[in-house]
Write a protein that holds these residues in place. Structure first.
Motif, PDB file in Angstrom:
ATOM      1  N   ASN A 124      -0.061  -1.497  -4.862  1.00 45.27           N
ATOM      2  CA  ASN A 124      -1.198  -0.570  -4.871  1.00 45.27           C
ATOM      3  C   ASN A 124      -0.768   0.827  -4.431  1.00 45.27           C
TER       4      ASN A 124
ATOM      5  N   SER B  22       1.738   8.276  -2.109  1.00 47.46           N
ATOM      6  CA  SER B  22       1.755   9.118  -3.297  1.00 47.46           C
ATOM      7  C   SER B  22       3.149   9.656  -3.624  1.00 47.46           C
TER       8      SER B  22
ATOM      9  N   VAL C 259      -8.222   3.987  -4.717  1.00 47.57           N
ATOM     10  CA  VAL C 259      -6.977   3.224  -4.658  1.00 47.57           C
ATOM     11  C   VAL C 259      -6.650   2.812  -6.086  1.00 47.57           C
ATOM     12  N   ILE C 260      -5.381   2.850  -6.456  1.00 45.63           N
ATOM     13  CA  ILE C 260      -4.973   2.363  -7.781  1.00 45.63           C
ATOM     14  C   ILE C 260      -4.219   1.047  -7.584  1.00 45.63           C
TER      15      ILE C 260
ATOM     16  N   LEU D 194       0.897  -1.157   0.000  1.00 46.49           N
ATOM     17  CA  LEU D 194       0.000   0.000   0.000  1.00 46.49           C
ATOM     18  C   LEU D 194       0.934   1.204   0.000  1.00 46.49           C
TER      19      LEU D 194
ATOM     20  N   VAL E 134      -2.123   4.166  -2.556  1.00 47.19           N
ATOM     21  CA  VAL E 134      -3.205   4.583  -1.649  1.00 47.19           C
ATOM     22  C   VAL E 134      -3.061   6.065  -1.301  1.00 47.19           C
ATOM     23  N   PRO E 135      -4.154   6.688  -0.827  1.00 45.15           N
ATOM     24  CA  PRO E 135      -4.145   8.130  -0.538  1.00 45.15           C
ATOM     25  C   PRO E 135      -3.390   8.486   0.740  1.00 45.15           C
ATOM     26  N   VAL E 136      -2.101   8.296   0.704  1.00 46.54           N
ATOM     27  CA  VAL E 136      -1.208   8.580   1.830  1.00 46.54           C
ATOM     28  C   VAL E 136      -0.060   9.399   1.262  1.00 46.54           C
TER      29      VAL E 136
ATOM     30  N   LEU F 188      -6.702   9.690  -6.496  1.00 48.27           N
ATOM     31  CA  LEU F 188      -6.477   9.233  -5.109  1.00 48.27           C
ATOM     32  C   LEU F 188      -7.466   9.773  -4.088  1.00 48.27           C
TER      33      LEU F 188
END
Lengths: 350, 350, 350, 350
Positions: free
Chosen positions: D235, D179, D196-197, D176, D237-239, D192
């Motif tokens: 993946n 960005s 999730v991509i 995970l 994730v929005p972090v 995002l």
């Protein structure tokens, strides 16, 4: 650091309480002696009781302190209160009556006619109200000093030098406030993923009323509000820390952006003069990049104790408009009360 | 639907272009005949060319259309333009000169003295400016009609009935704008995770100037601005779709919140009367829950074609304040031009 | 729709309860007759009691229903339960004993040896267990049928056709689960802004155990687990809706990605054959774009009732790996129980 | 600090370049003498050229350095490269041929048969490959040393002590990733927010191949891969920062969680022994709270130079499973190369 003064922190496991712990750990003048919390936490080691959300783990020096119950007696002469509004009021009064010096972040006593709502850079003379407070309430040694709401404090830090130089008559403010301002658990994630909440209960009234009190005068034993009218729109946005506010001001004497930037940058006050340990060197920082300040980049300016202003430009409706940003749980809460206590210490009022 | 009019969409693979495709697929009066894009996409099937971001896949009826290059001739009599500002201007003029009816979302011609900046509910009479436009530019059949900026349109939909009833003198607006307003790729995720950007280039000027034009009059062959002064603060927030705006208004004739809510709720206009296919039944919806409107809950009201107002309350500085929210790529962009075209169709101007 | 069967929804104001309301409003066979909730909501109109989070407002037909208290008698013959785990167990049993047909999303009875853990596409024959259930528990008309956990159901929909074709021996799964899976208020925003939580209590055990039961057999009055060993890692990510899972599978008979894609795409089962109202036409959709499925684009596939698979490719350790995504509160919760009830209706078991 | 060695940073304005600047400013052994970037930045002061995204502003000591163009000659003997993959290869070779000691974060030379892919705690002996590298390539003083991919490095730091103690045969990993791993502008915010991509181009192959090389041996002038098979699912994730990875391991000799925790906690290696300035005291930290590590709380452990492991527990399919988290642009990129250079300095190889 052997002769540091013992302090107690009320609601020490909460969001603001954790900031008090972080800021007071290793403080040159104060020593965290007591951590106080509710039923669930009392009796446990702090490290076990707290769901520490600031970094990996709480500071070494407090990890093994056993959390006291709010009903146990407090021994420290100084008390920092992170109690929630509504609950804080009577507890803080009882402690002051016992002789404790209470520095509170709670809203309950902020607007009391004998309680200083203090920002050391802005209205240090309001501290004198504690004499009247003791007199009125029959307290001998104790007192209550409040810090303002997290949005108010950064707004007022930016307003003060402008008001002194040009006179503020009216202002319209919109806040974009961080999630941590609502504490933990606070705002549900389903309310802030891909969303904004255009409402924070009671916040607009606080900004409008507190600002007038802080910028007003303590005169003849009473607070006289500043003749400034503010209108606030408050919003919660998906940001962890850092409240951002857009501000349009109607001035008594009109001013160019360059003049406003000058007075903001020149702003120094008592905490800077006294070199209080938590004082920012510059209470207000001005950025000139068009897209600043931003929460993630600027909230930690001066260890979270400064307000950061940007986009100072003429307002098409009023005289001037700008953006101000500040850390809401440091200068906007725990750091505000710590600075208040440092002022009292240095002025010999503790 | 055999006699639908053929339409072309310029910049059909972009963020606003995709919304045009979504809204025009299956439209009762228009048929998507041509999709136009840049070098990279031209010659491919639309389904291959587009990075469709609205849902799982583009509508069936356009998937196999081969994307045309912007320099190929366009056959459709009606052109919807999602071209970026700066690029759009000369292309749209050339098409109008060829006889095309151009409905554009681009900023380039919005403030031209002979181009209607049209919101069918607000200033349908501005459509008459196309006669003068043709005359001045020597165009016989073609014309350019623009829709306003995504923030302006929702603001003006809420201002119109208030202005008609009470007269607006001044207003201060702060926007909290969604990421999709910047197109795709648009704003980097590192700028919007745990952050807000207090700046959107050119946006504040657009809101201030476009509102005056739209609320003004078309008289004696010229646009006369409404005598309203607005000041805007624009911010980008971590939201996908839906611009939210806080608004404080100084009125000519003061009004209570109840009166304002009444005129907003009573607002109906030509698109509602004509029952245009994309018209919302209620152009402005008023919510009374204290914490609404919210992007995630309210942006899709009336299929994204309505503006949603909430928190109507007295303003401590001016007369009234409230919050307005609307979908920025539907009513704020593609849907706005589609509604403009529907008005022209129904009025026999196509 | 005059002869629709009355249904009650338990915990109708919660996150999953709202989905039940959304999916059952306007249902061709069922009519929402009773909405049941806790103390705080009972006695209020549903529209007032609920903090509706799905869209702007709850469906017209339920807004004025007065919410019943969980202790009031229920009249409807069918009960959908969105009760929280721990609470649900005894309430559901009491209702079944009274003769109610209970379709539950709660975890309490899922692993009971006489309760079908039903996915109509996967193990419709498990429905037969209700005879044994009635016999064992002395119930005459009532029964309890459970749907699986929100992560399990999408995983198993993808596993079923692969297992039938190639035999699954072992699998390792990592989930990236949406916030709505924890209900409302659920996960605090401070835990999900700029963050991931690598733990969801009890979730890994549920995925591992429930999958074996569902893919197993109902034989000789008992459930026989499928001989499949799974290992799950569960994470909460900052997404509103849509659980995404990465899956690596060790197969009995090895298979190429193309073969796996073929069996997934060919997968049709009883709900498709019976054309149940909530059944997706394709229970499993396979995407071939390298970066799909994505929650925001694919969670609503087939109105949220399908599982969407992507990135089917060889696994360097096992035979095959892929990603599966599905809507966690539609097919993963309320929609699952609605489909179960539709199967029972169509099979004459209601 | 007068005799610090001059260093140049390539691609100094990018995301990883900024981290190099941050970590090398004030370094006891190295002095930032040259900042190199592309056309757009060359010739400007660094403070003007960079869109600094780490904090409020770049370190004082580099603000006034004038950025050099990539084609200007470099004078410093040591070069840190944050060049993008694809571009880096030939530039780094040319510099090494000129005699520069190149420490690179780029992927281009990582898998070269004569380039050490170095983690000082894991395979310090691979440094010896530079002799062969010089010999083969005809370089006299220069060389290229690479650090691994940001996901690989944290994974391998956790694998190393486990492999030494128990032997790893196979492993399945799901990442995970934050960005910032994609640089700036990198991933669009529309990809995002609420999403999730499940795909990062080339990343899975890098993790699988690089791990085998790093855990392998340098023997007889060649790298011999470790006989470990890994399978990775990557993946986004929005972090903002901090890659989290779930790991399931099949061991040669089975081990209990307690045994695994023991070897991870006992892990110390050459950088700790040599007390290299950037070395974490504990290369791997193990947390026992059930919901840790989390990016926002743990990515800065040991100034971002440690890997943080949690949730060590038996795996139902393999022997052991756990979660590992690390800062992707500090230990995962710039900090990795700085530590490599410190090892070379201390070993007298510079």
């Amino acid at each position: 650091m052997s002769d540091r003064i013992d302090v107690a922190i009320l609601a020490a496991t909460g969001s603001v309480g954790q900031r008090f712990v972080q800021l007071l750990a290793g403080h040159p003048w104060f020593r965290i002696a007591e951590l106080v919390a509710s039923d669930r936490s009392a009796g446990k080691r702090y490290a076990e009781a707290v769901n520490w959300r600031i970094s990996a783990a709480p500071p070494e020096e407090v990890r093994d302190l056993v959390v006291k119950h709010i009903e146990e007696p407090i021994n420290s002469p100084i008390v920092f209160s992170a109690l929630p509004g509504g609950v804080a009021g009577p507890i803080e009064e009882a402690l002051a009556a016992e002789g404790k010096k209470v520095f509170t972040n709670a809203r309950d006593h902020r607007m009391d006619p004998d309680v200083p709502l203090l920002i050391p850079e802005v209205n240090p003379d309001h501290a004198r109200a504690i004499e009247r407070q003791r007199q009125l309430r029959g307290w001998r040694e104790g007192f209550i000093v409040a810090n303002p709401n997290c949005s108010t404090i950064h707004l007022v830090l930016a307003l003060k030098p402008i008001h002194d130089a040009f006179g503020i008559e009216r202002g319209i403010v919109t806040t974009l406030q961080a999630s941590s301002g609502a504490g933990y658990p606070g705002v549900p994630s389903l309310d802030l993923i891909d969303n904004v909440i255009p409402y924070i209960g009671g916040e607009e009234e606080k900004i409008e009323a507190e600002s007038r009190k802080i910028l007003g005068r303590w005169i003849d034993g009473t607070f006289e509000d500043a003749p400034i009218v503010l209108s606030a729109h408050c919003n919660r946005v998906p940001v962890r820390d850092g409240h951002l506010e857009t501000v349009s001001l109607d001035l008594h004497r009109s001013a160019t952006p360059a003049e406003v930037i000058d007075v903001l940058r020149a702003f120094r006050a008592l905490p800077q003069e006294l070199e209080l340990p938590s004082a920012p060197r510059h209470p207000v920082i001005v950025l000139e990049e068009p897209d600043r300040p931003q929460p993630v980049l600027d909230r930690d300016a001066e260890r979270g104790m400064a307000s950061v202003v940007g986009r100072v430009r003429p307002c098409s409706v009023f005289d001037i408009r700008f953006v101000v940003l500040g850390h809401n749980t440091i200068r906007g809460a725990a750091g505000a009360s710590v600075l208040n206590a440092e002022l009292f210490y240095r002025e010999g009022l503790l």
